[in-house]
Scaffold this active site. Structure first.
Site, PDB file in Angstrom:
ATOM      1  N   ASP A   1      39.635  37.382  47.843  1.00 29.51           N
ATOM      2  CA  ASP A   1      39.080  36.961  46.560  1.00 29.51           C
ATOM      3  C   ASP A   1      39.666  37.765  45.402  1.00 29.51           C
ATOM      4  OD1 ASP A   1      37.442  34.920  47.434  1.00 29.51           O
ATOM      5  OD2 ASP A   1      35.587  36.083  47.358  1.00 29.51           O
TER       6      ASP A   1
ATOM      7  N   HIS B   1      40.592  31.098  45.981  1.00 27.75           N
ATOM      8  CA  HIS B   1      41.290  31.068  47.271  1.00 27.75           C
ATOM      9  C   HIS B   1      42.698  30.504  47.115  1.00 27.75           C
ATOM     10  CE1 HIS B   1      37.162  30.902  49.549  1.00 27.75           C
ATOM     11  NE2 HIS B   1      37.330  31.989  48.828  1.00 27.75           N
TER      12      HIS B   1
ATOM     13  N   HIS C   1      33.623  38.487  41.389  1.00 28.99           N
ATOM     14  CA  HIS C   1      34.433  37.716  40.454  1.00 28.99           C
ATOM     15  C   HIS C   1      34.224  38.172  39.005  1.00 28.99           C
ATOM     16  CE1 HIS C   1      35.269  35.141  43.829  1.00 28.99           C
ATOM     17  NE2 HIS C   1      34.003  34.835  43.973  1.00 28.99           N
TER      18      HIS C   1
END
Length: 307
Positions: free
Chosen positions: A245, A78, A268
């Protein structure tokens, strides 16, 4: 020339780690040209610097974690997203625990902190990684398929499609596209919060995750609805948070990308795999800078005047 950027003065925040539940203090400090973004674990017996890079990512379980040796910083995406959205190249980030504070679950507080510190132009050219041909990573098949790709583009845009069979997500939209040259990061993306489901909380906490999570720093859903009293901040806030993200994950490459990113059910781990695949294919990218602001893509040049 299109110049590198840092902040004018230091700024601080105090909060709690989303997964660790630990109190953490964060100090953001200006850095010299060509420093890059460097996290510093100042709580250790001897402070440890962890410069960002795709190779510095050591864990992608529920967040992006960077590390050097035994020193790690969890949940950097973030804050990195805010740096990407504001075009910051050089920054020291001093941290007193192993996880970046979650604050309100979005990057809006980080944007506020960085803008309050002021943006300073530096006497050095801003350098980009320009993608010159398609690079893609894929995983699974059929209902388990997920993928992410980077394609050539004179600018930076992202398109993300999620796939959650949930009434609240279905009703607000499963896909979003954001172009840095046409949109406004602080307005369109930064306020989108992380999200989770009550059915997963027990499992996550048993694994030592989400210990600091709650309605004040995440969108929380049961099997039917959003439980937050204030509802959603955006249409398609879920997909917008995945864009947020992805911007943070991709900025861990260490330089802004000139590319079109698109993804389906990525996260991720796949975002980092995509960066590593890009860097491994040396003919798929080049380093560039711009002698004149007018040569640069709109989103990067316009941001200087907006600040």
């Amino acid at each position: 020339m299109l110049q590198q950027r840092t902040i004018k003065t230091l700024t601080r925040a105090v909060g709690m780690g989303l997964h660790s539940g630990q109190r953490v203090e964060l100090t953001l400090r200006p850095a010299a040209p060509d420093t890059g973004i460097v996290f510093r674990r100042i709580d250790l017996p001897e402070p440890v610097d962890i410069p960002i890079s795709a190779e510095a990512v050591v864990d992608t379980r529920m967040a992006s974690t960077i590390g050097v040796g035994g020193a790690k910083v969890h949940t950097v995406e973030h804050l990195m997203s805010a740096c990407a959205g504001l075009g910051l190249d050089n920054l020291y980030i001093d941290i007193t625990a192993e996880e970046v504070p979650i604050l309100d679950g979005s990057s809006a507080s980080f944007v506020f902190l960085l803008q309050s510190a002021g943006i300073e132009l530096q006497n050095a050219p801003k350098r980009f990684i320009r993608v010159t041909r398609l690079v893609e990573v894929r995983e699974g098949e059929g209902s388990n398929l997920k993928w992410a790709r980077l394609a050539p583009y004179h600018g930076f845009k992202l398109r993300f499609e999620i796939d959650f069979a949930h009434p609240a997500v279905d009703s607000t939209g499963q896909s979003v596209e954001f172009d840095l040259g046409e949109g406004n990061y602080a307005r369109d993306i930064a306020r989108a919060r992380t999200f989770g489901f009550t059915r997963d909380v027990e499992m996550l906490r048993a694994s030592g995750l989400a210990l600091g999570g709650g309605l004040d720093n995440a969108i929380v859903m049961d099997d039917y609805r959003v439980l937050n009293a204030d509802g959603l901040r955006y249409d398609a806030e879920f997909a917008r948070h995945k864009i947020l993200d992805a911007m943070g994950d991709l900025y861990l490459v260490g330089r802004p990308l000139l590319a079109a990113y698109s993804a389906f059910r990525s996260g991720h781990a796949m975002n980092n795999l995509l960066l590593r695949e890009l860097l491994a294919q040396r003919d798929a990218w080049e380093l560039v800078s711009f002698e004149h602001e007018r040569q640069a893509p709109r989103g990067f040049a316009r941001a200087v005047r907006a600040w």
